[in-house]
Enzyme design. Structure first.
Site, PDB file in Angstrom:
ATOM      1  N   ASP A 140      36.402  57.863  70.050  1.00 45.99           N
ATOM      2  CA  ASP A 140      35.991  57.399  68.716  1.00 45.99           C
ATOM      3  C   ASP A 140      34.924  56.306  68.838  1.00 45.99           C
ATOM      4  OD1 ASP A 140      38.284  58.892  67.469  1.00 45.99           O
ATOM      5  OD2 ASP A 140      39.377  57.489  68.719  1.00 45.99           O
ATOM      6  N   HIS A 190      44.247  56.543  66.671  1.00 42.43           N
ATOM      7  CA  HIS A 190      43.318  57.661  66.927  1.00 42.43           C
ATOM      8  C   HIS A 190      43.698  58.772  65.946  1.00 42.43           C
ATOM      9  CE1 HIS A 190      40.845  60.630  68.791  1.00 42.43           C
ATOM     10  NE2 HIS A 190      41.887  61.393  69.073  1.00 42.43           N
TER      11      HIS A 190
END
Ligand SMILES: NC(=O)c1ccc[n+]([C@@H]2O[C@H](COP(=O)([O-])OP(=O)(O)OC[C@H]3O[C@@H](n4cnc5c(N)ncnc54)[C@H](O)[C@@H]3O)[C@@H](O)[C@H]2O)c1
Ligand SMILES: O=C(O)C[C@H](O)C(=O)O
Length: 326
Positions: A159, A187
């Site tokens: 990410d 996440h």
């Protein structure tokens, strides 16, 4: 040459591992002077496929590979492991959230946590990649009493890298010129990719981009990038996930050289007042094989709200696994 270290990888015949193992073997993770003994775990039905991976690994004739130990027994695969990358678990399909995998994958991490605790080097550095990565790592932490809780981490580096790339595209610089991005929390689609402190080629990003782009384009793009890749590929990200795992471990082991990275870490004692029993992604720097949370960052009302949402999701995931620890 240094003495070899033992690196365990689970899900070794899967998609991510098909990139990851070769990157580790080539020295991308622990450096070009660090020999490795690869300890590769799979489940029995995948042992044939793993044989194929072993044949290819042999055919690379990597100078740094000092041994390869394939096994379907976690007690063997984790024996004396110095590093463990826990990839083995089911990926989601189209339309699923990562938390839908908790039932299917959660049990893996109680068994593997115990096996790591009983057999790995007590200093073993663990990265959980398998989804839902934060809460799987929390399960593992609670199942591995002999490991150092600071040495159990979960992956939000993908990410983080996705955020750098989106910013670089927007402001017209190279992704390597983007610094001080932060991914807070889970996440998952509640993660908060935060550009409040980010710079691109030394200039603040927040004032260089429109508020509308930041809130209505950038944040959802990063939050939903995994789903977009599943839609396009028909399978979840693999090469970019492997790359993120390599970079997470490399920076942890060899230092982030002053750069901020994002890592899911145990929240006990964190400086931001986050619930202290979660695996939460923070801004991190690494030195001498240890991580530190970057403290003292001001957060405006928008940031506080985004961080609260992802914290609440992690609390709900923890609630969903509470029965495992009664
Ligand atoms: N954190 C992240 O950023 C991130 C990124 C991408 C993928 N993922 C996750 O990583 C996981 C693996 O993805 P993939 O694409 O490699 O999946 P995959 O299905 O291709 O491979 C998973 C492998 O794990 C093996 N496995 C299953 N149970 C196991 C167990 N108990 N012990 C050892 N091995 C076991 C399977 O046999 C399979 O070979 C998924 O959960 C996926 O959602 C996380
Ligand atoms: O989105 C997924 O399920 C896979 C992975 O977590 C990703 O972010 O690409």
């Amino acid at each position: 040459m240094k003495a070899p270290v033992r690196v365990a990888v689970t899900g070794a015949a899967g998609q991510i591992s098909y990139s990851l193992i070769f990157r580790i073997a080539s020295g991308s993770m622990l450096g070009p002077d660090q020999p490795v003994i690869l300890q590769l775990l799979e489940i029995p039905p995948a042992m044939n496929a793993l044989q194929g991976v072993l044949m290819e690994l042999k055919d690379c004739a990597f100078p740094l590979v000092a041994g390869v130990i394939p096994s379907d027994d976690p007690n063997v695969a984790f024996k004396d492991a110095d590093f463990a990358l826990l990839v083995g678990s089911r990926p989601r399909g189209p339309g699923m959230e990562r938390s839908d995998l908790l039932k299917a994958n959660g049990a893996i991490f109680t068994v593997q946590g115990k096996a790591l605790s009983d057999h790995a080097n007590p200093d073993c550095r663990v990265l959980v990649v398998g989804n839902p990565a934060n809460t799987n790592a929390l399960i593992l932490l609670k199942s591995a009493p002999k490991l150092n809780p600071r040495h159990i981490t979960s992956m939000t580096r993908l990410d983080h890298n996705r955020s750098m790339a989106q910013i670089a595209d927007k402001v017209g610089c190279h992704s390597s010129d983007v610094e001080q991005v932060v991914v807070w929390g889970n996440h998952s689609s509640t993660q908060y990719p935060d550009i409040s402190y980010a710079t691109a080629a030394g200039k603040p990003v927040r004032t260089a981009v429109a508020d509308d782009w930041y809130k209505n384009d950038f944040i959802p793009t990063v939050q939903k990038r995994g789903a977009a890749i599943i839609k396009a590929r028909g399978a979840s990200s693999a090469a970019s996930a492997a790359n993120a795992a390599v970079e997470h471990m490399r920076d942890w082991a060899l230092g982030s050289k002053g750069q901020w990275v994002s890592m899911g870490v145990y929240s006990k004692g964190n400086p931001y007042g986050i619930d202290e029993d979660l695996m939460f992604s923070f801004p991190i720097t690494c030195e001498h094989g240890e991580w530190q949370i970057v403290g003292g960052l001001d957060r405006d009302a928008f940031s506080m709200d985004m961080i609260k949402k992802t914290e609440q999701e992690l609390q709900a995931e923890r609630e969903a696994i509470a029965d495992m620890f009664k």
